[in-house]
Design a protein around this motif. Structure first.
Motif, mmCIF file in Angstrom:
data_model
loop_
_atom_site.group_PDB
_atom_site.id
_atom_site.type_symbol
_atom_site.label_atom_id
_atom_site.label_comp_id
_atom_site.label_asym_id
_atom_site.label_seq_id
_atom_site.Cartn_x
_atom_site.Cartn_y
_atom_site.Cartn_z
ATOM 1 N N TYR A 1 0.823 -1.132 0.027
ATOM 2 C CA TYR A 1 -0.055 -0.267 -0.018
ATOM 3 C C TYR A 1 0.795 1.351 0.081
ATOM 4 C CZ TYR A 1 -3.168 3.578 1.420
ATOM 5 O OH TYR A 1 -4.032 4.925 1.637
ATOM 6 N N ASN A 2 1.856 1.257 0.909
ATOM 7 C CA ASN A 2 2.650 2.543 0.896
ATOM 8 C C ASN A 2 3.576 2.753 -0.276
ATOM 9 O OD1 ASN A 2 1.979 3.375 3.326
ATOM 10 N ND2 ASN A 2 3.499 2.090 4.411
ATOM 11 N N VAL A 3 4.119 1.718 -1.108
ATOM 12 C CA VAL A 3 4.693 1.847 -2.231
ATOM 13 C C VAL A 3 3.837 2.438 -3.393
ATOM 14 C CG1 VAL A 3 5.862 0.532 -4.168
ATOM 15 C CG2 VAL A 3 6.512 0.016 -1.775
ATOM 16 N N ALA A 4 2.482 1.682 -3.466
ATOM 17 C CA ALA A 4 1.509 2.242 -4.314
ATOM 18 C C ALA A 4 1.028 3.629 -4.138
ATOM 19 C CB ALA A 4 0.329 1.339 -4.466
ATOM 20 N N LEU A 5 1.036 4.005 -2.760
ATOM 21 C CA LEU A 5 0.683 5.264 -2.383
ATOM 22 C C LEU A 5 1.822 6.454 -3.111
ATOM 23 C CD1 LEU A 5 -1.298 7.167 -1.088
ATOM 24 C CD2 LEU A 5 -0.301 6.822 1.155
ATOM 25 N N HIS A 6 3.040 5.977 -2.727
ATOM 26 C CA HIS A 6 4.198 6.900 -3.073
ATOM 27 C C HIS A 6 3.934 7.042 -4.611
ATOM 28 C CE1 HIS A 6 5.884 6.961 0.818
ATOM 29 N NE2 HIS A 6 6.383 5.753 0.929
ATOM 30 N N TYR A 7 3.830 6.213 -5.408
ATOM 31 C CA TYR A 7 3.713 6.398 -6.783
ATOM 32 C C TYR A 7 2.350 7.136 -7.275
ATOM 33 C CZ TYR A 7 7.700 3.621 -8.348
ATOM 34 O OH TYR A 7 8.964 3.090 -8.524
ATOM 35 N N LEU A 8 1.083 6.758 -6.815
ATOM 36 C CA LEU A 8 -0.016 6.950 -7.237
ATOM 37 C C LEU A 8 -0.265 8.340 -6.660
ATOM 38 C CD1 LEU A 8 -1.592 3.597 -7.491
ATOM 39 C CD2 LEU A 8 -0.464 4.675 -9.316
ATOM 40 N N GLN A 9 -0.287 8.585 -5.533
ATOM 41 C CA GLN A 9 -0.492 9.968 -4.648
ATOM 42 C C GLN A 9 -1.945 10.219 -4.619
ATOM 43 O OE1 GLN A 9 2.191 12.757 -5.927
ATOM 44 N NE2 GLN A 9 4.081 11.533 -5.717
ATOM 45 N N ASN A 10 -2.577 8.849 -4.675
ATOM 46 C CA ASN A 10 -4.110 9.041 -4.489
ATOM 47 C C ASN A 10 -4.420 7.656 -3.635
ATOM 48 O OD1 ASN A 10 -6.766 7.962 -5.552
ATOM 49 N ND2 ASN A 10 -6.673 10.206 -6.253
ATOM 50 N N ILE A 11 -5.389 7.917 -2.560
ATOM 51 C CA ILE A 11 -5.508 6.897 -1.678
ATOM 52 C C ILE A 11 -6.346 5.866 -2.471
ATOM 53 C CG2 ILE A 11 -6.882 6.306 0.450
ATOM 54 C CD1 ILE A 11 -5.749 8.974 1.806
ATOM 55 N N GLN A 12 -7.272 6.273 -2.929
ATOM 56 C CA GLN A 12 -8.263 5.270 -3.573
ATOM 57 C C GLN A 12 -7.400 4.389 -4.725
ATOM 58 O OE1 GLN A 12 -9.115 8.608 -3.361
ATOM 59 N NE2 GLN A 12 -10.784 8.158 -1.778
ATOM 60 N N ASP A 13 -6.639 5.166 -5.495
ATOM 61 C CA ASP A 13 -5.595 4.497 -6.576
ATOM 62 C C ASP A 13 -4.838 3.434 -5.863
ATOM 63 O OD1 ASP A 13 -7.149 5.869 -8.171
ATOM 64 O OD2 ASP A 13 -5.696 7.175 -8.839
ATOM 65 N N ALA A 14 -4.245 3.808 -4.834
ATOM 66 C CA ALA A 14 -3.338 2.849 -4.004
ATOM 67 C C ALA A 14 -4.050 1.562 -3.605
ATOM 68 C CB ALA A 14 -2.633 3.568 -3.056
ATOM 69 N N GLU A 15 -5.171 1.973 -3.156
ATOM 70 C CA GLU A 15 -5.827 0.624 -2.500
ATOM 71 C C GLU A 15 -6.384 -0.153 -3.623
ATOM 72 O OE1 GLU A 15 -9.210 2.844 -0.523
ATOM 73 O OE2 GLU A 15 -8.169 3.161 1.264
ATOM 74 N N GLU A 16 -6.622 0.386 -4.752
ATOM 75 C CA GLU A 16 -6.855 -0.265 -5.873
ATOM 76 C C GLU A 16 -5.639 -1.263 -6.455
ATOM 77 O OE1 GLU A 16 -8.411 0.185 -10.573
ATOM 78 O OE2 GLU A 16 -9.283 1.745 -9.031
ATOM 79 N N VAL A 17 -4.733 -0.481 -6.502
ATOM 80 C CA VAL A 17 -3.299 -1.197 -6.846
ATOM 81 C C VAL A 17 -2.895 -2.442 -5.918
ATOM 82 C CG1 VAL A 17 -0.876 -0.981 -7.341
ATOM 83 C CG2 VAL A 17 -2.436 0.607 -8.479
#
Length: 178
Positions: free
Chosen positions: A16-32
């Protein structure tokens, strides 16, 4: 099912944290994050142990995040040049991202920094995020990115140099406005 549950529990925060660093959007990070674990579930049988499980999961997360960004950019282009979406919320401005872990008074500076990080070339961005935000060592990053340690050192150096220049330019233009 039990080995997967153990893997999920051990790596869900990291993914989740890695995805959040890349996507910078909470919903997108959750989806990824969800996409990563679906992929891990269906490909776990093919994991050969050449790299550590953590490295394998990092690779999957980075690739899923980059693929998500590419799809999002193509949707934006389609929105700009083609069919207009019926839902204006589908087009999200990454530069407006507010990281949940940042103190309120530092949010403006952090938003600027994340916006500048997003302008880095893909490999520099990956090396920089893994090094400076996730705190991984250069050998770990080299294994994840499947390159040499000296290449990682070069990528991080170039990323830092570019960031310094762009931050300096941003603040210089900001000072001129006042």
């Amino acid at each position: 099912m039990e080995p997967f549950t153990k893997i999920y529990n051990e790596y869900k925060v990291l993914v989740y944290n890695v995805a959040l660093h890349y996507l910078q959007n909470i919903q997108d990070a959750e989806e990824v994050t969800q996409d990563v674990f679906v992929k891990v579930y269906y490909t776990l049988h093919s994991f050969q142990g050449k790299a550590s499980l953590k490295t394998w999961i990092y690779k999957i997360t980075i690739n899923q995040s980059l693929d998500f960004l590419k799809k999002k950019k193509s949707k934006k282009r389609l929105f700009i040049f083609g069919n207009k979406s019926h839902n204006e919320q589908e087009i999200v401005q990454i530069s407006n991202f507010e990281h949940p872990g940042i103190i309120l008074e530092k949010k403006e500076d952090a938003a600027l920094l994340f916006a500048i990080i997003n302008t880095l070339p893909e490999h520099q961005k990956t090396a920089f995020i893994l090094s400076k935000i996730d705190g991984l060592s250069n050998p770990e990053i080299a294994e994840i990115m499947e390159t040499s340690i000296s290449a990682i050192e070069s990528l991080i150096f170039r990323a830092k140099t570019t960031l310094k220049e762009r931050i300096s330019d941003k603040f210089e233009s900001y000072r001129k406005k006042k």
